[in-house]
Design a protein around this motif. Sequence first.
Motif, short mmCIF file in Angstrom:
data_model
loop_
_atom_site.label_atom_id
_atom_site.label_comp_id
_atom_site.label_asym_id
_atom_site.label_seq_id
_atom_site.Cartn_x
_atom_site.Cartn_y
_atom_site.Cartn_z
N LYS A 1 0.83 -1.20 0.00
CA LYS A 1 0.00 0.00 0.00
C LYS A 1 0.87 1.25 0.00
O LYS A 1 1.85 1.34 0.73
N LYS A 2 0.52 2.19 -0.84
CA LYS A 2 1.21 3.47 -0.86
C LYS A 2 0.50 4.43 0.08
O LYS A 2 -0.72 4.42 0.20
N HIS A 3 1.28 5.28 0.74
CA HIS A 3 0.74 6.11 1.79
C HIS A 3 0.74 7.59 1.43
O HIS A 3 1.45 8.03 0.52
N ARG A 4 -0.04 8.34 2.21
CA ARG A 4 0.05 9.80 2.20
C ARG A 4 1.06 10.16 3.29
O ARG A 4 0.81 9.93 4.49
N VAL A 5 2.21 10.67 2.87
CA VAL A 5 3.29 10.98 3.81
C VAL A 5 3.52 12.49 3.83
O VAL A 5 3.75 13.10 2.79
N VAL A 6 3.46 13.06 5.02
CA VAL A 6 3.73 14.49 5.19
C VAL A 6 5.17 14.65 5.66
O VAL A 6 5.56 14.09 6.69
N VAL A 7 5.96 15.39 4.88
CA VAL A 7 7.39 15.54 5.14
C VAL A 7 7.67 16.93 5.69
O VAL A 7 7.19 17.93 5.14
N GLY A 8 8.44 16.99 6.76
CA GLY A 8 8.89 18.28 7.27
C GLY A 8 10.02 18.79 6.42
O GLY A 8 11.14 18.29 6.49
N LEU A 9 9.74 19.77 5.56
CA LEU A 9 10.76 20.36 4.68
C LEU A 9 11.36 21.58 5.38
O LEU A 9 10.68 22.58 5.59
N SER A 10 12.63 21.49 5.71
CA SER A 10 13.29 22.56 6.47
C SER A 10 13.98 23.59 5.59
O SER A 10 14.37 24.65 6.07
N GLY A 11 14.14 23.25 4.31
CA GLY A 11 14.95 24.07 3.44
C GLY A 11 16.34 23.49 3.25
O GLY A 11 17.11 23.94 2.41
N GLY A 12 16.67 22.47 4.05
CA GLY A 12 17.97 21.82 3.95
C GLY A 12 17.95 20.63 3.00
O GLY A 12 16.89 20.18 2.56
N VAL A 13 19.14 20.11 2.73
CA VAL A 13 19.27 19.05 1.73
C VAL A 13 18.74 17.71 2.24
O VAL A 13 18.21 16.90 1.46
N ASP A 14 18.84 17.44 3.53
CA ASP A 14 18.42 16.13 4.06
C ASP A 14 16.91 15.93 3.93
O ASP A 14 16.46 14.87 3.49
N SER A 15 16.13 16.92 4.30
CA SER A 15 14.67 16.78 4.19
C SER A 15 14.24 16.81 2.72
O SER A 15 13.24 16.18 2.35
N ALA A 16 15.00 17.51 1.89
CA ALA A 16 14.68 17.55 0.46
C ALA A 16 14.83 16.16 -0.17
O ALA A 16 13.96 15.70 -0.90
N VAL A 17 15.94 15.50 0.14
CA VAL A 17 16.17 14.15 -0.39
C VAL A 17 15.17 13.17 0.22
O VAL A 17 14.70 12.24 -0.45
N THR A 18 14.80 13.38 1.47
CA THR A 18 13.76 12.56 2.11
C THR A 18 12.47 12.59 1.30
O THR A 18 11.88 11.54 1.00
N ALA A 19 12.03 13.79 0.94
CA ALA A 19 10.79 13.94 0.17
C ALA A 19 10.92 13.28 -1.20
O ALA A 19 10.00 12.60 -1.67
N TRP A 20 12.07 13.44 -1.83
CA TRP A 20 12.27 12.86 -3.17
C TRP A 20 12.25 11.33 -3.11
O TRP A 20 11.63 10.68 -3.95
#
Length: 385
Positions: free
Chosen positions: A5-24
């Motif tokens: 099952k694919k989920h609806r995932v809410v990502v905390g985007l901080s503006g940094g590279v780590d959260s950006a790659v997390t979302a991708w």
Amino acid sequence: MTALKKHRVVVGLSGGVDSAVTAWLLKQQGHEVVGIFMKNWEDDDDTGYCSSNIDFVDAAAVADVIGIEIEHVNFAAEYKDRVFAEFLREYSSGRTPNPDILCNAEIKFKAFLDHALRLGADKIATGHYARVRCIGPAGNALDVHQAQLGSGRFELLKGLDPAKDQSYFLHRLNQAQLSKTLFPVGELLKTEVRRLALEIGLPNAKKKDSTGICFIGERPFRDFLNRYLAKTPGPVKNDKGQTIAEHVGLSFYTLGQRQGLGIGGLKAKGAQRGGGDHAPWFVARKDMDSNTLWVVQGHDHPWLQSLQLTAGQASWVAGVAPQGGAFAAKTRYRQMDAACVLSGVDASRFTLDFAQPQWAVTPGQSAVLYDGEVCLGGGVIEGNG
């Protein structure tokens, strides 16, 4: 075989590279990804010290490249009530708190998690270097994307990059929070995250990692505290009881501190313990009753070494305290795990005895316990010996 099952995932985007790659990464896995930018501080929006406006622009640019929606959410009131007020209380009492740990427990995995669930999130994700594992009733590892509270026992693990592991800051997370949380970059090395960001063409691929406490920014720490804490000068004494200087207020110093003591060039005759007349000075003790700051010369001075600590406000990831015995612990971030014995465990307190002396064990900081790669939890250091 049934597709996962694919989920609806809410990502905390901080503006940094780590959260950006997390979302991708989550988008690549086929999940429905929504970004949220958390604004946690607004007292300095018009100064060069607060970068939240720049960070939001970066986060929005990342969301555009990845192709996800982003929402700007203001948690400044919650942050001030739950994190900053406690930060000031601890400093006023002479202790040295870790606001990043409190921020994770109260904002990122409470206020943010609650908001994400209201948006219909199945899971949340952040760019922390840590991992979540779920162990099923039969002892087998379950897919954390699919596991829910009640599926099994959720464990908080160290990130695979030992230089970036952030489990220390996350040790207060509980079963309910971990059951809803994903840490995709915890499976990667930082170099891999940077490489991915460049390959994807993320606009913040080369952005410098943020350091320090979010609401202080790049300003001198003492300058920031000056705005909120009263100054009560008092004597600075060495280990012989000699008054050698005057401090500006005990709240402005922490154990192990070397810079900003105002006694760097002072010679103390006969002060040979730990390095000789010209050895650097370190804060070793703070006596709130007499308003005295005690300093010693030499990094290895006995006053800076502790074989035991007591901790309170205990928080255990499993929901119950581990049995006493041999473990490892960190008494500060970026410290190597130190072998120790856990004892005196009750509902909220515990004692750690170390095999080797620990340097500058600081009341207010956190002692975090590990069993191999598993972070068990920890507590706030109350005393050392």
